[in-house]
Design a protein around this motif. Structure first.
Motif, PDB file in Angstrom:
ATOM      1  N   VAL A  95       0.928  -1.258  -0.063  1.00 62.99           N
ATOM      2  CA  VAL A  95      -0.115   0.170  -0.037  1.00 62.99           C
ATOM      3  C   VAL A  95       0.776   1.153  -0.099  1.00 62.99           C
ATOM      4  CG1 VAL A  95      -1.807   1.231   1.271  1.00 62.99           C
ATOM      5  CG2 VAL A  95      -1.788  -1.355   1.295  1.00 62.99           C
ATOM      6  N   VAL A  96       0.829   1.928  -1.270  1.00 63.13           N
ATOM      7  CA  VAL A  96       1.570   3.307  -1.012  1.00 63.13           C
ATOM      8  C   VAL A  96       0.660   4.390  -1.116  1.00 63.13           C
ATOM      9  CG1 VAL A  96       2.968   4.581  -2.745  1.00 63.13           C
ATOM     10  CG2 VAL A  96       2.908   2.029  -2.848  1.00 63.13           C
ATOM     11  N   GLY A  97       1.097   5.116   0.362  1.00 67.66           N
ATOM     12  CA  GLY A  97       0.407   6.344   0.357  1.00 67.66           C
ATOM     13  C   GLY A  97       1.109   7.608  -0.410  1.00 67.66           C
ATOM     14  N   LEU A  98       0.054   8.405  -1.087  1.00 69.08           N
ATOM     15  CA  LEU A  98       0.480   9.535  -1.722  1.00 69.08           C
ATOM     16  C   LEU A  98      -0.276  10.852  -0.927  1.00 69.08           C
ATOM     17  CD1 LEU A  98      -0.529   8.334  -5.167  1.00 69.08           C
ATOM     18  CD2 LEU A  98       1.615   8.074  -4.106  1.00 69.08           C
ATOM     19  N   PRO A  99       0.657  11.499  -0.047  1.00 66.24           N
ATOM     20  CA  PRO A  99       0.212  12.622   0.615  1.00 66.24           C
ATOM     21  C   PRO A  99       0.214  13.709  -0.442  1.00 66.24           C
ATOM     22  CG  PRO A  99       1.944  11.678   1.591  1.00 66.24           C
ATOM     23  CD  PRO A  99       1.841  10.875   0.502  1.00 66.24           C
ATOM     24  N   VAL A 133       4.801   2.395   2.116  1.00 66.67           N
ATOM     25  CA  VAL A 133       5.640   3.361   1.466  1.00 66.67           C
ATOM     26  C   VAL A 133       4.857   4.794   1.411  1.00 66.67           C
ATOM     27  CG1 VAL A 133       6.922   3.941  -0.786  1.00 66.67           C
ATOM     28  CG2 VAL A 133       6.495   1.439  -0.203  1.00 66.67           C
ATOM     29  N   VAL A 134       5.575   5.517   1.549  1.00 68.84           N
ATOM     30  CA  VAL A 134       5.033   7.020   1.032  1.00 68.84           C
ATOM     31  C   VAL A 134       5.950   7.598  -0.050  1.00 68.84           C
ATOM     32  CG1 VAL A 134       4.722   9.210   2.237  1.00 68.84           C
ATOM     33  CG2 VAL A 134       4.084   7.365   3.340  1.00 68.84           C
ATOM     34  N   ILE A 135       5.174   8.194  -0.892  1.00 73.61           N
ATOM     35  CA  ILE A 135       5.707   8.885  -2.042  1.00 73.61           C
ATOM     36  C   ILE A 135       5.036  10.200  -1.941  1.00 73.61           C
ATOM     37  CG2 ILE A 135       6.131   9.134  -4.454  1.00 73.61           C
ATOM     38  CD1 ILE A 135       5.845   6.268  -4.719  1.00 73.61           C
ATOM     39  N   TRP A 136       5.995  11.229  -1.814  1.00 78.80           N
ATOM     40  CA  TRP A 136       5.381  12.656  -1.312  1.00 78.80           C
ATOM     41  C   TRP A 136       6.217  13.447  -2.345  1.00 78.80           C
ATOM     42  CZ3 TRP A 136       4.480  14.102   4.341  1.00 78.80           C
ATOM     43  CH2 TRP A 136       3.781  15.318   4.352  1.00 78.80           C
ATOM     44  N   LEU A 137       5.078  14.052  -3.261  1.00 81.14           N
ATOM     45  CA  LEU A 137       5.473  15.481  -4.293  1.00 81.14           C
ATOM     46  C   LEU A 137       5.800  16.453  -3.502  1.00 81.14           C
ATOM     47  CD1 LEU A 137       6.101  16.166  -7.208  1.00 81.14           C
ATOM     48  CD2 LEU A 137       3.690  16.613  -7.398  1.00 81.14           C
ATOM     49  N   TYR A 138       6.820  17.182  -3.527  1.00 81.31           N
ATOM     50  CA  TYR A 138       7.164  18.294  -2.870  1.00 81.31           C
ATOM     51  C   TYR A 138       6.946  18.221  -1.274  1.00 81.31           C
ATOM     52  CZ  TYR A 138       7.190  20.494  -7.520  1.00 81.31           C
ATOM     53  OH  TYR A 138       7.549  20.703  -8.965  1.00 81.31           O
ATOM     54  N   PRO A 139       7.727  17.273  -0.482  1.00 82.70           N
ATOM     55  CA  PRO A 139       7.482  17.034   0.734  1.00 82.70           C
ATOM     56  C   PRO A 139       7.736  18.365   1.555  1.00 82.70           C
ATOM     57  CG  PRO A 139       9.588  16.061   0.090  1.00 82.70           C
ATOM     58  CD  PRO A 139       8.818  16.506  -0.972  1.00 82.70           C
ATOM     59  N   GLY A 160       8.702   1.833  10.222  1.00 80.87           N
ATOM     60  CA  GLY A 160       8.793   0.516   8.971  1.00 80.87           C
ATOM     61  C   GLY A 160       8.347   1.157   7.788  1.00 80.87           C
ATOM     62  N   VAL A 161       7.714   2.173   7.563  1.00 81.51           N
ATOM     63  CA  VAL A 161       7.460   3.044   6.381  1.00 81.51           C
ATOM     64  C   VAL A 161       8.632   3.564   5.362  1.00 81.51           C
ATOM     65  CG1 VAL A 161       5.871   4.529   5.345  1.00 81.51           C
ATOM     66  CG2 VAL A 161       5.297   3.671   7.401  1.00 81.51           C
ATOM     67  N   ARG A 162       8.475   3.189   4.230  1.00 80.30           N
ATOM     68  CA  ARG A 162       9.638   3.582   3.254  1.00 80.30           C
ATOM     69  C   ARG A 162       9.161   4.970   2.799  1.00 80.30           C
ATOM     70  NH1 ARG A 162      11.642   0.689  -2.192  1.00 80.30           N
ATOM     71  NH2 ARG A 162      13.109   2.242  -2.976  1.00 80.30           N
ATOM     72  N   VAL A 163      10.229   5.874   2.909  1.00 78.02           N
ATOM     73  CA  VAL A 163       9.769   7.459   2.448  1.00 78.02           C
ATOM     74  C   VAL A 163      10.544   7.736   1.285  1.00 78.02           C
ATOM     75  CG1 VAL A 163       9.891   9.717   3.346  1.00 78.02           C
ATOM     76  CG2 VAL A 163       9.230   7.945   5.123  1.00 78.02           C
ATOM     77  N   ILE A 164       9.784   8.267   0.291  1.00 79.44           N
ATOM     78  CA  ILE A 164      10.384   8.602  -0.907  1.00 79.44           C
ATOM     79  C   ILE A 164      10.084  10.038  -1.134  1.00 79.44           C
ATOM     80  CG2 ILE A 164      10.543   8.140  -3.277  1.00 79.44           C
ATOM     81  CD1 ILE A 164      10.046   5.291  -2.796  1.00 79.44           C
ATOM     82  N   GLY A 165      10.764  10.981  -1.593  1.00 84.60           N
ATOM     83  CA  GLY A 165      10.241  12.508  -1.814  1.00 84.60           C
ATOM     84  C   GLY A 165      10.714  12.929  -3.381  1.00 84.60           C
ATOM     85  N   ARG A 212       8.937   6.052 -13.853  1.00 87.45           N
ATOM     86  CA  ARG A 212      10.317   5.792 -13.241  1.00 87.45           C
ATOM     87  C   ARG A 212      10.135   5.340 -11.664  1.00 87.45           C
ATOM     88  NH1 ARG A 212      15.887   6.921 -14.017  1.00 87.45           N
ATOM     89  NH2 ARG A 212      16.915   5.878 -12.111  1.00 87.45           N
ATOM     90  N   VAL A 213       9.408   6.130 -11.039  1.00 85.14           N
ATOM     91  CA  VAL A 213       9.465   5.912  -9.455  1.00 85.14           C
ATOM     92  C   VAL A 213       8.675   4.731  -9.474  1.00 85.14           C
ATOM     93  CG1 VAL A 213       8.188   6.839  -7.551  1.00 85.14           C
ATOM     94  CG2 VAL A 213       9.354   8.369  -9.283  1.00 85.14           C
ATOM     95  N   ALA A 214       7.439   4.676  -9.986  1.00 80.02           N
ATOM     96  CA  ALA A 214       6.723   3.120  -9.882  1.00 80.02           C
ATOM     97  C   ALA A 214       7.708   1.961 -10.493  1.00 80.02           C
ATOM     98  CB  ALA A 214       5.528   2.979 -10.586  1.00 80.02           C
ATOM     99  N   ASP A 215       8.308   2.038 -11.324  1.00 78.08           N
ATOM    100  CA  ASP A 215       9.204   0.998 -12.033  1.00 78.08           C
ATOM    101  C   ASP A 215      10.438   0.724 -10.964  1.00 78.08           C
ATOM    102  OD1 ASP A 215       7.657   0.687 -14.249  1.00 78.08           O
ATOM    103  OD2 ASP A 215       9.168   1.549 -15.516  1.00 78.08           O
ATOM    104  N   ASP A 216      11.073   1.862 -10.267  1.00 81.48           N
ATOM    105  CA  ASP A 216      12.101   1.806  -9.276  1.00 81.48           C
ATOM    106  C   ASP A 216      11.461   0.941  -8.189  1.00 81.48           C
ATOM    107  OD1 ASP A 216      14.032   2.912 -11.050  1.00 81.48           O
ATOM    108  OD2 ASP A 216      14.057   4.833  -9.865  1.00 81.48           O
ATOM    109  N   LEU A 217      10.387   1.270  -7.682  1.00 78.64           N
ATOM    110  CA  LEU A 217       9.760   0.637  -6.484  1.00 78.64           C
ATOM    111  C   LEU A 217       9.453  -0.773  -6.850  1.00 78.64           C
ATOM    112  CD1 LEU A 217       8.341   1.098  -3.464  1.00 78.64           C
ATOM    113  CD2 LEU A 217       6.306   1.733  -4.584  1.00 78.64           C
ATOM    114  N   ALA A 218       8.956  -0.915  -7.977  1.00 78.71           N
ATOM    115  CA  ALA A 218       8.694  -2.540  -8.376  1.00 78.71           C
ATOM    116  C   ALA A 218       9.939  -3.438  -8.375  1.00 78.71           C
ATOM    117  CB  ALA A 218       7.940  -2.462  -9.820  1.00 78.71           C
TER     118      ALA A 218
END
Length: 376
Positions: free
Chosen positions: A106-110, A166-172, A187-192, A340-346
């Motif tokens: 489950v990928v959170g998109l704030p 996972v959390v993927i945040w545009l302009y954190p 334990g949540v992976r954070v990607i900015g 690219r972001v989704a492919d890297d995560l996969a």
């Protein structure tokens, strides 16, 4: 071709209703059958979803027509107990909802709510990212927030309540740094994804626009522009210009100044800028552009028509108003970034935080503004 038998782990209807010998003549068959099927559901329902008796079995055992059995099943479907798959099996829902196809994560998109509805490119990115994540069997979970709540500990707890992997945040938001650490500790992976290097040790993708600025500046100088005005609002947090952009302006021989637009004189200030054909305008403050679209749209459109203006994101106005209007645009390929972001995560890619992947903006000179208008 004969249908494949549907595997069931249910007792025979005769075992569940040993005393049933038919409905009384005074009973309403549909109501009585629906009542008995509810009792059947209560007795055989398990934690997980399972196959239920076929309408043909029910009609034969209870001595009713297929039409009556079908109507009873429809009633139980409306009550949320069954799902009838046309031409196939009937599913009895479990007491505890279970995913039919478990996702990879489950990928959170704030998403800042005001930015999401104000900036067309933000919407395009998030829509594209959701599609790319779904392609890899990730579930995208949008979490909208208001600006004031992002730094509060309650917001981190709200994110954790979504059971995110996972959390993927545009302009954190820098003010959320402590909460980002809290997410990582749980334990949540954070990607900015941001346009400036962030001060947190998490995976990040950088958005770069300095090369695009340089191309625009040198092209403007060749076209006869001699000065550039950078617009700022009274509430602006940035009263300076990027050092490399400033150096590029000096190298091209263009003078640069900052202009503060007041709430009460924005229209006249824009009109004055539109009179100087040798002056270019940078409109790179996001919320200022939004406010000008709301309060001084006609003056802004006239500035676009008469002066060379560079904007850093599409203008939030309807396409009808933007027909025949052109401006220079710094444009990111949001579909490519999302892919690219989704492919890297996969792929499980975990690049070194000190060497972030960088996406460069493109300078698009004098684009048709209506092609980048708001969608609604």
């Amino acid at each position: 071709m004969a249908r494949k038998p549907v595997p069931r782990q249910l007792p025979a209807l005769a075992a569940l209703h040993p005393r049933f010998h038919g409905f009384r003549a005074t009973e309403h068959n549909l109501a009585a059958l629906t009542h008995l099927l509810r009792r059947t559901v209560d007795r055989v329902r398990a934690a997980e979803t399972r196959h239920f008796y076929s309408q043909w079995e029910v009609a034969r055992f209870f001595g009713v027509s297929r039409r009556t059995a079908q109507l009873a099943y429809k009633q139980l479907e409306r009550e949320g107990l069954l799902t009838c798959v046309r031409g196939s099996a009937t599913h009895l829902h479990g007491r505890k909802p279970q995913p039919r196809y478990p996702p990879r994560a489950v990928v959170g998109l704030p998403a800042w709510l005001r930015g999401f509805y104000s900036f067309p490119d933000w919407r395009r990115f998030h829509i594209a990212l959701e599609e790319q994540l779904r392609r890899h069997n990730f579930v995208a979970d949008f979490v909208f927030y208001h600006g004031a709540e992002v730094g509060l500990p309650d917001f981190a707890e709200r994110l954790l309540a979504h059971h995110l992997d996972v959390v993927i945040w545009l302009y954190p938001t820098p003010g959320f740094l402590q909460n980002l650490h809290l997410l990582a500790d749980r334990g949540v992976r954070v990607i900015g994804i941001a346009d400036t290097p962030q001060l947190f040790p998490f995976q990040q993708y950088l958005l770069g626009n300095e090369r695009a600025y340089a191309r625009a500046i040198h092209a403007w100088a060749r076209a006869g522009v001699r000065a550039v005005t950078v617009l700022r609002s009274q509430e602006s947090r940035t009263w300076s210009i990027n050092r490399r952009i400033q150096e590029c302006l000096e190298h091209a021989g263009l003078s640069c100044s900052l202009a503060c637009l007041s709430d009460t004189h924005a229209e006249s200030d824009l009109a004055a800028l539109a009179q100087d054909r040798s002056r270019g305008v940078f409109l790179d403050e996001d919320m200022l552009c939004v406010e000008l679209c709301r309060t001084a749209s006609q003056a802004l459109l006239e500035l676009f028509r008469r002066a060379r203006v560079l904007v850093t994101r599409p203008v939030n106005l309807p396409a009808d108003l933007l027909r025949g209007v052109h401006f220079d645009l710094l444009h990111y390929d949001w579909a490519r970034i999302a892919r690219r972001v989704a492919d890297d995560l996969a792929a499980g890619a975990t690049p070194d935080p000190q060497h972030s992947t960088r996406f460069e903006a493109r300078w698009l000179p004098q684009v048709d503004a209506s092609a980048f208008a708001q969608e609604f």
